[in-house]
Design an enzyme around this catalytic site. Sequence first.
Site, PDB file in Angstrom:
ATOM      1  N   PRO A  35      35.244  29.222  40.655  1.00 52.65           N
ATOM      2  CA  PRO A  35      35.739  29.260  39.280  1.00 52.65           C
ATOM      3  C   PRO A  35      36.940  30.186  39.108  1.00 52.65           C
ATOM      4  O   PRO A  35      36.841  31.389  39.330  1.00 52.65           O
ATOM      5  CB  PRO A  35      34.545  29.775  38.473  1.00 52.65           C
ATOM      6  CG  PRO A  35      33.427  29.944  39.422  1.00 52.65           C
ATOM      7  CD  PRO A  35      33.951  29.851  40.804  1.00 52.65           C
ATOM      8  N   GLU A  36      38.057  29.611  38.745  1.00 54.62           N
ATOM      9  CA  GLU A  36      39.220  30.368  38.319  1.00 54.62           C
ATOM     10  C   GLU A  36      39.453  29.985  36.850  1.00 54.62           C
ATOM     11  O   GLU A  36      38.589  29.370  36.236  1.00 54.62           O
ATOM     12  CB  GLU A  36      40.429  30.057  39.217  1.00 54.62           C
ATOM     13  CG  GLU A  36      40.150  30.367  40.701  1.00 54.62           C
ATOM     14  CD  GLU A  36      41.317  30.093  41.627  1.00 54.62           C
ATOM     15  OE1 GLU A  36      42.475  30.200  41.190  1.00 54.62           O
ATOM     16  OE2 GLU A  36      41.072  29.766  42.800  1.00 54.62           O
ATOM     17  N   HIS A  92      18.434  28.431  42.172  1.00 55.60           N
ATOM     18  CA  HIS A  92      19.074  29.738  41.997  1.00 55.60           C
ATOM     19  C   HIS A  92      19.188  30.126  40.521  1.00 55.60           C
ATOM     20  O   HIS A  92      20.130  30.787  40.123  1.00 55.60           O
ATOM     21  CB  HIS A  92      20.458  29.731  42.659  1.00 55.60           C
ATOM     22  CG  HIS A  92      20.398  29.408  44.118  1.00 55.60           C
ATOM     23  ND1 HIS A  92      19.807  30.247  45.026  1.00 55.60           N
ATOM     24  CD2 HIS A  92      20.825  28.337  44.825  1.00 55.60           C
ATOM     25  CE1 HIS A  92      19.894  29.707  46.242  1.00 55.60           C
ATOM     26  NE2 HIS A  92      20.503  28.546  46.138  1.00 55.60           N
ATOM     27  N   ARG A 100      56.379  46.220  41.017  1.00 59.35           N
ATOM     28  CA  ARG A 100      55.376  46.393  42.062  1.00 59.35           C
ATOM     29  C   ARG A 100      56.023  46.478  43.435  1.00 59.35           C
ATOM     30  O   ARG A 100      57.057  45.861  43.682  1.00 59.35           O
ATOM     31  CB  ARG A 100      54.390  45.215  42.056  1.00 59.35           C
ATOM     32  CG  ARG A 100      53.508  45.144  40.851  1.00 59.35           C
ATOM     33  CD  ARG A 100      52.558  46.329  40.815  1.00 59.35           C
ATOM     34  NE  ARG A 100      51.782  46.343  39.583  1.00 59.35           N
ATOM     35  CZ  ARG A 100      50.533  45.876  39.493  1.00 59.35           C
ATOM     36  NH1 ARG A 100      49.947  45.376  40.539  1.00 59.35           N
ATOM     37  NH2 ARG A 100      49.893  45.923  38.354  1.00 59.35           N
TER      38      ARG A 100
END
Length: 281
Positions: free
Chosen positions: A2-3, A95, A157
């Site tokens: 999942p993004e 799960h 950056r």
Amino acid sequence: MPELPEVETVRQGLARWVVGRRISTVEVRHPRAVRRHLPGDRHFADVLAGRTVLDVRRRGKYLWLPLDSTDAIVGHLGMSGQLLLQPRGAADELHLRVRFGFADDGPELRFVDQRTFGGLAVSAGGAQLPAEIAHIARDPLDPDFSATDFVAALRRRRTEVKRALLDQTLVSGVGNIYADEALWRAKLHGSRPTDVLTRPAGTRLLDQVRDVLTEAIRAGGTSFDALYVNVNGESGYFDRSLNVYGREGQPCPRCAAPIRREAFMNRSSYSCPRCQPRPRR
DNA sequence: AAAGTCTCCTGCTTGC
DNA sequence: TGCAAGCAGGAGACTT
């Protein structure tokens, strides 16, 4: 995995099926699923009983559900988390980690998570924006996301451009799949240094990020390994539109050169050796 | 302080 | 056949 597009697809499903409903019971089946709720799993269940869900919001890969108490349920799907609506009495998933029952006796909301990297928590007073996710940058589809500020921050950056795309404090919602896809579209190798990227190159990259995320949402997300499904258990079909991710050795859709796979941060990066030449160092 | 690395976790795949 | 290693990876903790 999942993004942003997968989480947005889940958000839309929850908005349709859960908003306005009052939670009656909460069952935590695996304490690790609520490990970020520091008061513990009993408190998690107790504080949610009787609360009504007012909205479903998203920033990057995080979801939050504002409640009528001014608290919010904060959730992250991690690698394999699923939020599913199931009829009461449907067999438990292998799960299954958390189950929410509602006062209207309608379908349950279930948090199912094989690899347990995901989790839920209650954010006290977090209805507007949970403090737990205040450090996460706006995502590129947020109307208040500033392209100018992003490109300026990117160029400040001193790192590689793919690392920067994956840094959720710079721009959120992008993971390994969509980073590789956006870099391919922008014809940039992920190892390109950010501090010498031109402003137009940074803007072009952001445009490609936005395009690929938007197209993936339209397709209902990418169900690359079947660990991602929407709230009704259905797969997305954007995996058919992937140009490089997971396609080692297959021809680049643009130039037919065989897609290359390289080790990156203990995982993999996929790129076209001709369209995305590695920078000289 | 910023950048880079480690760790958490399960199940499928690969190799000896 | 069986076991072990490899692989997938988001993000917080930790190190440099």
